[in-house]
Design a protein around this motif. Structure first.
Motif, mmCIF file in Angstrom:
data_model
loop_
_atom_site.group_PDB
_atom_site.id
_atom_site.type_symbol
_atom_site.label_atom_id
_atom_site.label_comp_id
_atom_site.label_asym_id
_atom_site.label_seq_id
_atom_site.Cartn_x
_atom_site.Cartn_y
_atom_site.Cartn_z
ATOM 1 N N VAL A 81 -3.673 -4.003 73.246
ATOM 2 C CA VAL A 81 -2.531 -4.450 74.048
ATOM 3 C C VAL A 81 -1.453 -3.373 74.044
ATOM 4 C CG1 VAL A 81 -0.632 -6.122 74.187
ATOM 5 C CG2 VAL A 81 -2.968 -6.919 73.809
ATOM 6 N N GLN A 82 -1.138 -2.838 72.864
ATOM 7 C CA GLN A 82 -0.134 -1.782 72.762
ATOM 8 C C GLN A 82 -0.518 -0.580 73.623
ATOM 9 O OE1 GLN A 82 -0.169 -1.338 68.461
ATOM 10 N NE2 GLN A 82 1.908 -2.187 68.349
ATOM 11 N N THR A 83 -1.763 -0.150 73.516
ATOM 12 C CA THR A 83 -2.232 1.011 74.273
ATOM 13 C C THR A 83 -2.181 0.757 75.775
ATOM 14 O OG1 THR A 83 -3.678 1.605 72.432
ATOM 15 C CG2 THR A 83 -4.168 2.596 74.570
ATOM 16 N N HIS A 84 -2.673 -0.405 76.213
ATOM 17 C CA HIS A 84 -2.669 -0.727 77.645
ATOM 18 C C HIS A 84 -1.259 -0.767 78.210
ATOM 19 C CE1 HIS A 84 -6.920 -1.660 77.562
ATOM 20 N NE2 HIS A 84 -6.881 -1.934 78.860
ATOM 21 N N ILE A 85 -0.337 -1.369 77.478
ATOM 22 C CA ILE A 85 1.041 -1.470 77.966
ATOM 23 C C ILE A 85 1.675 -0.094 78.060
ATOM 24 C CG2 ILE A 85 3.364 -2.262 77.366
ATOM 25 C CD1 ILE A 85 2.079 -4.842 76.369
#
Length: 133
Positions: free
Chosen positions: A98-102
């Motif tokens: 989630v962190q990477t995608h955002i």
């Protein structure tokens, strides 16, 4: 009512051309980008909303910024994500994705770097078909 702060992103001007102006990105746009990026991650069931978003969704409108809070600090953009994960997934791996995608989505769409992306797992959702047996 307090005015919301709109942050400007300077548009690059080609050499030998005059400035074309600036691009303004509203905070709601960042929330929508982060919300869509969150729901694209496998293992995320849904994001947490409030009463108002629940009512809006009952009328059939999709709220992409649900469960996302953004804040502009002196150091940069801070994004908080409140979401539910599916039972059986690795919470740490899903939160990292989630962190990477955002971060990637915000950089690709607005050229803003994020200072922090905080993922808050607010619940685990079980597959309802497993519960019937």
């Amino acid at each position: 009512m307090a005015d919301e702060i709109v942050h400007s992103v300077p548009q690059e001007t080609p050499a030998d051309k005059t400035s074309l102006g600036r691009i303004e990105v509203a905070p709601e746009v960042i929330e929508v980008i982060a919300g869509i990026a969150t729901t694209e991650v496998d293992g995320i069931s849904k994001t947490r909303g409030n009463f108002a978003t629940g009512v809006v969704e009952k009328f059939g409108k999709k709220v992409h910024g649900k469960g996302i809070k953004t804040e502009w600090t002196e150091e940069g953009l801070v994004v908080d994500v409140y979401c539910f994960v599916q039972y059986g997934v690795s919470v740490a791996k899903v939160a990292k994705q989630v962190q990477t995608h955002i971060r990637e989505a915000i950089v690709n769409m607005t050229s803003h770097q994020t200072k922090e992306v905080n993922v808050h797992i607010t619940g685990i959702l079980f597959d309802q078909s497993d519960m019937k047996n």
